[in-house]
Design a protein around this motif. Structure first.
Motif, short mmCIF file in Angstrom:
data_model
loop_
_atom_site.label_atom_id
_atom_site.label_comp_id
_atom_site.label_asym_id
_atom_site.label_seq_id
_atom_site.Cartn_x
_atom_site.Cartn_y
_atom_site.Cartn_z
N TYR A 159 -32.65 39.12 66.38
CA TYR A 159 -32.40 39.91 67.59
C TYR A 159 -31.03 39.65 68.22
O TYR A 159 -30.74 40.16 69.29
N ALA A 160 -30.22 38.85 67.55
CA ALA A 160 -28.96 38.44 68.17
C ALA A 160 -28.08 39.61 68.56
O ALA A 160 -27.52 39.67 69.65
N ILE A 161 -27.94 40.59 67.67
CA ILE A 161 -27.06 41.73 67.95
C ILE A 161 -27.56 42.50 69.15
O ILE A 161 -26.80 42.85 70.07
N GLU A 162 -28.90 42.76 69.19
CA GLU A 162 -29.47 43.49 70.33
C GLU A 162 -29.29 42.70 71.63
O GLU A 162 -29.02 43.28 72.69
N ALA A 163 -29.40 41.38 71.54
CA ALA A 163 -29.26 40.54 72.73
C ALA A 163 -27.86 40.65 73.30
O ALA A 163 -27.67 40.79 74.52
N PHE A 164 -26.86 40.58 72.45
CA PHE A 164 -25.49 40.62 72.95
C PHE A 164 -25.10 42.02 73.40
O PHE A 164 -24.16 42.19 74.18
N LYS A 165 -25.81 43.04 72.94
CA LYS A 165 -25.55 44.39 73.42
C LYS A 165 -25.86 44.55 74.90
O LYS A 165 -25.32 45.43 75.56
N ILE A 166 -26.76 43.72 75.41
CA ILE A 166 -27.05 43.80 76.84
C ILE A 166 -26.33 42.68 77.60
O ILE A 166 -26.76 42.23 78.66
N SER A 167 -25.22 42.25 77.02
CA SER A 167 -24.29 41.32 77.68
C SER A 167 -24.91 39.94 77.94
O SER A 167 -24.67 39.35 78.99
N ALA A 168 -25.67 39.45 77.00
CA ALA A 168 -26.20 38.10 77.15
C ALA A 168 -25.06 37.09 77.06
O ALA A 168 -24.10 37.29 76.31
N ILE A 169 -25.17 36.01 77.82
CA ILE A 169 -24.16 34.95 77.79
C ILE A 169 -24.23 34.19 76.47
O ILE A 169 -23.21 33.86 75.87
N ASP A 170 -25.46 33.93 76.01
CA ASP A 170 -25.61 33.20 74.75
C ASP A 170 -27.00 33.46 74.17
O ASP A 170 -27.86 34.08 74.83
N TYR A 171 -27.21 32.95 72.96
CA TYR A 171 -28.44 33.20 72.20
C TYR A 171 -28.82 31.88 71.55
O TYR A 171 -28.13 31.41 70.64
N LEU A 172 -29.89 31.25 72.03
CA LEU A 172 -30.30 29.95 71.51
C LEU A 172 -31.56 30.08 70.66
O LEU A 172 -32.51 30.75 71.04
N LEU A 173 -31.53 29.40 69.54
CA LEU A 173 -32.70 29.41 68.65
C LEU A 173 -33.56 28.18 68.89
O LEU A 173 -33.05 27.08 69.11
N LYS A 174 -34.87 28.40 68.87
CA LYS A 174 -35.80 27.28 68.97
C LYS A 174 -35.94 26.64 67.58
O LYS A 174 -35.96 27.37 66.58
N PRO A 175 -36.09 25.34 67.48
CA PRO A 175 -36.01 24.33 68.55
C PRO A 175 -34.58 24.23 69.09
O PRO A 175 -33.61 24.34 68.34
N ILE A 176 -34.49 24.03 70.37
CA ILE A 176 -33.20 24.09 71.06
C ILE A 176 -32.36 22.85 70.80
O ILE A 176 -32.83 21.71 70.95
N ASP A 177 -31.12 23.08 70.39
CA ASP A 177 -30.16 22.01 70.21
C ASP A 177 -29.53 21.71 71.59
O ASP A 177 -29.06 22.63 72.27
N THR A 178 -29.53 20.45 71.98
CA THR A 178 -29.08 20.11 73.33
C THR A 178 -27.60 20.45 73.56
O THR A 178 -27.22 20.89 74.66
#
Length: 250
Positions: free
Chosen positions: A86-105
């Motif tokens: 979903y990364a491309i769709e997420a950035f289309k709505i101007s997301a600041i960032d896209y984190l995958l679980k499990p989250i890297d600190t």
């Protein structure tokens, strides 16, 4: 910053909350919502600067969040999801960032820092917009004069006339002072063209009609200002001046 976590998995919300508390001191308040609808309700109620948003949730995708807002949103979004498609769709709505679980600190810290910088830039833009609006309101009655030591704001009422002096302009004030401005007369003519009180009577003068005492027809034509200054008026401008006077006073 105030933040909201929107995720249908309680364990995922709790884990992200603990990571935020441990690694993101910029965030001082965090609330949670288990689905998009209640998350949107919480956003509208608490006005957060940052939203951590899951994408695949029961009933509705986090990607639909903009459907709940009629105007542009004033918060930043970081998507937190187990799925990378979903990364491309997420950035289309101007997301600041896209984190995958499990989250890297480190990725979390980097995303929050990006959000903080974007929020500060947005706040600065809003402050500039407010300042611009205030100065535009002031400009209705005042003019900015760039004097050697800064900028002087003079009321239109305080200016008797502008006098060209090469690439400079001498501004004669009601208090008897004269300010030398590093701009040509045409700058002020353009700036005050909508102000009916200012009249360009000669190629070298822009006068405030309020301070005209007399039109003198001897040794050339002059306008006598109330500070006793005689200002020449060109032939074409004299006819225009007389016509206006007759329409107004006679």
């Amino acid at each position: 910053m105030k933040a909201i976590i929107i995720d249908d998995e309680k364990r995922a919300r709790h884990l992200l909350l603990q990571l935020i508390k441990q690694y993101c001191p910029q965030i001082h308040q965090t609330e949670e919502a288990p689905d998009l609808a209640s998350g949107v309700e919480l956003i509208k109620k608490t006005q957060p600067e940052l939203v951590f948003l899951d994408i695949e949730m029961p009933n509705q995708s986090g990607l639909d969040i903009l459907d709940y807002f009629e105007e542009s949103i004033d918060f930043k979004i970081i998507f937190v999801t187990a799925y990378n498609q979903y990364a491309i769709e997420a950035f289309k709505i101007s997301a600041i960032d896209y984190l995958l679980k499990p989250i890297d600190t480190q990725e979390l810290q980097s995303a929050v820092l990006k959000a903080q910088e974007a929020i500060e830039a947005s706040n600065l833009t809003q402050q500039f917009d407010k300042l611009r609006a205030s100065l535009q309101q002031i400009s209705i009655n005042k003019i900015a004069l760039e004097i050697p030591k800064g900028i002087m704001f003079a009321s239109h009422e305080d200016i008797i006339y502008f006098e060209a002096d090469g690439m400079y302009t001498n501004v004669q004030l009601k208090n008897g002072k004269t300010k030398i401005i590093c701009k040509p007369l045409k700058h002020f003519v353009a700036q005050l063209e909508e102000n009916a009180m200012f009249f360009k009577c000669h190629r070298s003068y822009l006068i405030n009609l309020k301070y005209v005492d007399e039109l003198i027809k001897e040794d050339g034509d002059f306008l006598l200002m109330n500070n006793h200054k005689r200002i020449p008026i060109s032939r074409s401008k004299k006819e225009q001046f007389i016509t206006i006077v007759k329409e107004t006073f006679l």
